[in-house]
Write an enzyme that holds these catalytic residues in place. Sequence first.
Site, mmCIF file in Angstrom:
data_model
loop_
_atom_site.group_PDB
_atom_site.id
_atom_site.type_symbol
_atom_site.label_atom_id
_atom_site.label_comp_id
_atom_site.label_asym_id
_atom_site.label_seq_id
_atom_site.Cartn_x
_atom_site.Cartn_y
_atom_site.Cartn_z
ATOM 1 N N GLY A 1 0.809 -1.220 0.000
ATOM 2 C CA GLY A 1 0.000 0.000 0.000
ATOM 3 C C GLY A 1 0.836 1.261 0.000
ATOM 4 N N GLY B 1 3.882 0.275 2.454
ATOM 5 C CA GLY B 1 4.705 -0.852 2.016
ATOM 6 C C GLY B 1 5.424 -0.572 0.706
ATOM 7 N N LYS C 1 4.489 6.111 18.024
ATOM 8 C CA LYS C 1 3.799 6.365 16.753
ATOM 9 C C LYS C 1 2.423 6.997 17.000
ATOM 10 C CE LYS C 1 2.490 6.470 12.605
ATOM 11 N NZ LYS C 1 3.006 7.418 11.644
ATOM 12 N N ALA D 1 1.495 8.588 19.674
ATOM 13 C CA ALA D 1 1.693 9.896 20.307
ATOM 14 C C ALA D 1 2.087 10.939 19.260
ATOM 15 C CB ALA D 1 2.749 9.797 21.395
ATOM 16 N N ALA E 1 -0.875 11.988 17.309
ATOM 17 C CA ALA E 1 -1.789 12.765 18.157
ATOM 18 C C ALA E 1 -1.256 14.191 18.341
ATOM 19 C CB ALA E 1 -1.966 12.075 19.510
ATOM 20 N N CYS F 1 -4.995 8.302 8.698
ATOM 21 C CA CYS F 1 -4.384 7.933 9.979
ATOM 22 C C CYS F 1 -4.700 8.806 11.185
ATOM 23 C CB CYS F 1 -2.877 7.835 9.800
ATOM 24 S SG CYS F 1 -2.455 6.439 8.743
HETATM 25 N N1 NAI Z 1 -0.703 5.955 4.622
HETATM 26 C C1 NAI Z 1 0.248 6.520 5.323
HETATM 27 O O1 NAI Z 1 0.724 7.600 4.988
HETATM 28 C C2 NAI Z 1 0.800 5.874 6.551
HETATM 29 C C3 NAI Z 1 0.241 4.711 7.059
HETATM 30 N N2 NAI Z 1 0.773 4.124 8.179
HETATM 31 C C4 NAI Z 1 0.243 2.852 8.672
HETATM 32 O O2 NAI Z 1 0.697 1.807 7.797
HETATM 33 C C5 NAI Z 1 -0.294 0.779 7.668
HETATM 34 C C6 NAI Z 1 -0.621 0.574 6.205
HETATM 35 O O3 NAI Z 1 -1.185 1.764 5.702
HETATM 36 P P1 NAI Z 1 -1.382 1.994 4.133
HETATM 37 O O4 NAI Z 1 -0.173 1.547 3.411
HETATM 38 O O5 NAI Z 1 -1.868 3.379 3.979
HETATM 39 O O6 NAI Z 1 -2.585 0.957 3.850
HETATM 40 P P2 NAI Z 1 -3.091 0.416 2.455
HETATM 41 O O7 NAI Z 1 -4.509 0.053 2.641
HETATM 42 O O8 NAI Z 1 -2.702 1.344 1.365
HETATM 43 O O9 NAI Z 1 -2.237 -0.931 2.217
HETATM 44 C C7 NAI Z 1 -2.389 -2.090 2.968
HETATM 45 C C8 NAI Z 1 -2.277 -3.289 2.022
HETATM 46 O O10 NAI Z 1 -2.231 -4.491 2.808
HETATM 47 C C9 NAI Z 1 -2.858 -5.520 2.053
HETATM 48 N N3 NAI Z 1 -3.199 -6.635 2.942
HETATM 49 C C10 NAI Z 1 -4.101 -6.650 3.961
HETATM 50 N N4 NAI Z 1 -4.071 -7.838 4.577
HETATM 51 C C11 NAI Z 1 -3.147 -8.595 3.943
HETATM 52 C C12 NAI Z 1 -2.658 -9.928 4.128
HETATM 53 N N5 NAI Z 1 -3.130 -10.698 5.120
HETATM 54 N N6 NAI Z 1 -1.701 -10.378 3.298
HETATM 55 C C13 NAI Z 1 -1.223 -9.596 2.301
HETATM 56 N N7 NAI Z 1 -1.636 -8.334 2.085
HETATM 57 C C14 NAI Z 1 -2.587 -7.834 2.898
HETATM 58 C C15 NAI Z 1 -4.053 -4.827 1.445
HETATM 59 O O11 NAI Z 1 -4.541 -5.538 0.324
HETATM 60 C C16 NAI Z 1 -3.467 -3.454 1.075
HETATM 61 O O12 NAI Z 1 -2.997 -3.417 -0.263
HETATM 62 C C17 NAI Z 1 -1.474 1.240 8.533
HETATM 63 O O13 NAI Z 1 -1.351 0.648 9.801
HETATM 64 C C18 NAI Z 1 -1.272 2.734 8.651
HETATM 65 O O14 NAI Z 1 -1.802 3.244 9.859
HETATM 66 C C19 NAI Z 1 1.858 4.643 8.810
HETATM 67 C C20 NAI Z 1 2.462 5.789 8.350
HETATM 68 C C21 NAI Z 1 1.977 6.493 7.179
HETATM 69 O O1 UGA Z 2 0.704 7.880 10.200
HETATM 70 C C1 UGA Z 2 0.479 8.437 9.148
HETATM 71 O O2 UGA Z 2 -0.320 8.054 8.300
HETATM 72 C C2 UGA Z 2 1.151 9.728 8.802
HETATM 73 O O3 UGA Z 2 0.186 10.765 9.103
HETATM 74 C C3 UGA Z 2 0.599 12.071 8.749
HETATM 75 O O4 UGA Z 2 0.882 12.154 7.361
HETATM 76 P P1 UGA Z 2 -0.272 12.377 6.267
HETATM 77 O O5 UGA Z 2 -1.593 12.093 6.879
HETATM 78 O O6 UGA Z 2 0.129 11.629 5.069
HETATM 79 O O7 UGA Z 2 -0.181 13.929 5.883
HETATM 80 P P2 UGA Z 2 -0.004 15.271 6.741
HETATM 81 O O8 UGA Z 2 0.919 16.144 6.003
HETATM 82 O O9 UGA Z 2 0.308 14.997 8.147
HETATM 83 O O10 UGA Z 2 -1.447 15.922 6.643
HETATM 84 C C4 UGA Z 2 -2.548 15.357 7.326
HETATM 85 C C5 UGA Z 2 -3.749 16.304 7.229
HETATM 86 O O11 UGA Z 2 -3.519 17.471 8.015
HETATM 87 C C6 UGA Z 2 -3.714 18.637 7.238
HETATM 88 N N1 UGA Z 2 -2.808 19.698 7.729
HETATM 89 C C7 UGA Z 2 -1.477 19.460 7.850
HETATM 90 C C8 UGA Z 2 -0.633 20.427 8.343
HETATM 91 C C9 UGA Z 2 -1.151 21.680 8.723
HETATM 92 O O12 UGA Z 2 -0.438 22.608 9.185
HETATM 93 N N2 UGA Z 2 -2.480 21.887 8.584
HETATM 94 C C10 UGA Z 2 -3.331 20.940 8.100
HETATM 95 O O13 UGA Z 2 -4.560 21.155 8.006
HETATM 96 C C11 UGA Z 2 -3.434 18.202 5.803
HETATM 97 O O14 UGA Z 2 -4.032 19.056 4.886
HETATM 98 C C12 UGA Z 2 -4.031 16.804 5.812
HETATM 99 O O15 UGA Z 2 -5.418 16.854 5.603
HETATM 100 C C13 UGA Z 2 1.903 12.402 9.496
HETATM 101 O O16 UGA Z 2 2.359 13.682 9.081
HETATM 102 C C14 UGA Z 2 2.966 11.352 9.224
HETATM 103 O O17 UGA Z 2 4.123 11.627 9.996
HETATM 104 C C15 UGA Z 2 2.421 9.977 9.577
HETATM 105 O O18 UGA Z 2 3.364 8.983 9.263
#
Ligand code: NAI
Ligand code: UGA
Length: 466
Positions: free
Chosen positions: A10, A13, A216, A218, A221, A272
């Site tokens: 995703g 990953g 993470k 915290a 948040a 998130c």
């Molecule tokens: N999106 C972001 O910017 C961030 C996300 N995270 C965390 O990372 C994690 C993943 O988030 P995303 O990448 O956004 O999610 P996503 O939904 O884009 O990707 C997750 C993938 O895992 C696959 N999957 C689920 N169960 C599976 C299994 N049993 N075997 C193989 N594949 C499987 C799904 O098909 C999907 O493609 C979440 O816990 C999220 O909170 C952390 C930091 C940033």
């Molecule tokens: O755990 C996660 O998924 C990630 O969540 C956020 O990243 P992300 O959600 O991709 O993007 P941000 O830049 O944090 O923006 C989040 C939301 O806050 C809004 N935002 C951001 C900053 C700001 O000053 N004001 C504001 O309204 C953005 O427009 C957006 O809607 C964190 O910034 C990452 O560090 C974290 O890894």
Amino acid sequence: MVKICCIGAGYVGGPTMAVIALKCPSIEVAVVDISAARIAAWNGDELPIYEPGLDEVVRQCRGRNLFFSADVERHVSEADIVFVSVNTPTKTRGLGAGKAADLTYWESAARMIADVSKSDKIVVEKSTVPVKTAEAIEKILTHNCNAVNFQVLSNPEFLAEGTAVQDLLRPDRVLIGGRETAAGRKAVDALKDVYARWVPADRIVTTNLWSAELTKLAANAFLAQRISSVNAISALCEATGADVSEVAAAVGMDGRIGPKFLTAGVGFGGSCFQKDILNLVYICERHGLHEPAAYWKQVIEVNDYQKRRFVTRVVSSMFNTVSGKKVAVLGFAFKKDTGDSRETPAIDVCKGLLADGAAVCVYDPQVTEDQIRQDLAAVGEPMRQVGVARDAYEAAGGAHAICILTEWDEFKALDYRRIFDGMQKPAFLFDGRNVVDGGELRRIGFIVYSIGKPLDPWLRGMPAVA
Ligand SMILES: NC(=O)C1=CN([C@@H]2O[C@H](COP(=O)(O)OP(=O)(O)OC[C@H]3O[C@@H](n4cnc5c(N)ncnc54)[C@H](O)[C@@H]3O)[C@@H](O)[C@H]2O)C=CC1
Ligand SMILES: O=C(O)[C@H]1O[C@H](OP(=O)(O)OP(=O)(O)OC[C@H]2O[C@@H](n3ccc(=O)[nH]c3=O)[C@H](O)[C@@H]2O)[C@H](O)[C@@H](O)[C@@H]1O
């Protein structure tokens, strides 16, 4: 050759593993997923996610030491280090519904790892999980397996969408939590060795497992709390004639506060922040910590208030009704430079406008029409009032109002004179991201609302709160 496998191709990953493969040519990296369609997209010309700079990284490594595959079990069984980066959404039913993290995907991945493993492995929590999840994972891994040793590490990801590649190449810190045993320390060192190939040693922080997991939650948040803080101040700015951009800039010059994450807007979105705070609230409540739970919950309540407040501004400014009026929505993604619309404030704003009878016409440079319709249908909105345009001019043609909901750079450079000429009069522009120059637009003839800025005479005295 060290082999890494990442379960979950995703937003996290895919980019994370692509950068590891780029920086570690001697490591073979396989990214696997149960979604064959997603894997096919990673192997194709158009990647499944839009992220600046990602195409180049993938192109350099794919087929060399980076592989995308739907053969989950084979790659897991061959790997030395298994990252788990599956989705961990909020539970929608059962115990903790609406707050707790749904670990179904995680648990099924852990059970599969236990089933197919024939050699020792380091299992890395990359997904964001509740504190103490590693304990549960250890139990699943050790109860199902004989003769195979597992070490569970917590290595949460801090990348933000839209800047993922840069964040991964130059992270503020890499956090690794492990068991404080000889085997635990050895596993931590093995993962540290991977990151040390491009991340300076003083930016790789090691802690115990629970500190890493909790950090993470915290961190997200704290970030969200800053946004709700500045948004709460934005409401007061409008009531008093202060300008939130000036206030935030001056507040942020205090070295103890810092300038980042103080941009007022229509509310935070993304997959998130809300999910992780709800999870934090749930964990606090489970430990009987009701005041900390209420404190963090307030961050989400202020965010909901900010979205409602925006809709109220739009409706009340336009003679208290938008029924039958066309409203152009510019931007649907939750932030610029991503095609991701998960939990985007645009969904709530559109829902509010549609509920009052508006015909919304959405334009976003990256979110597909299918996705926009799917998101609005998912919150129960009928499609007959929803249009999707190919550009901003088409969206605004004949409209009574424009709402800017994502800060895409292209919205700063639009020909607003041309847009004004094609709109119904009076022409309203509600800037939910403070991207346009209000003064210039007023000179063209628009009635402008900018979040947290001194109000246009038209808007003064109208109700600002939901
Ligand atoms: N999106 C972001 O910017 C961030 C996300 N995270 C965390 O990372 C994690 C993943 O988030 P995303 O990448 O956004 O999610 P996503 O939904 O884009 O990707 C997750 C993938 O895992 C696959 N999957 C689920 N169960 C599976 C299994 N049993 N075997 C193989 N594949 C499987 C799904 O098909 C999907 O493609 C979440 O816990 C999220 O909170 C952390 C930091 C940033
Ligand atoms: O755990 C996660 O998924 C990630 O969540 C956020 O990243 P992300 O959600 O991709 O993007 P941000 O830049 O944090 O923006 C989040 C939301 O806050 C809004 N935002 C951001 C900053 C700001 O000053 N004001 C504001 O309204 C953005 O427009 C957006 O809607 C964190 O910034 C990452 O560090 C974290 O890894």
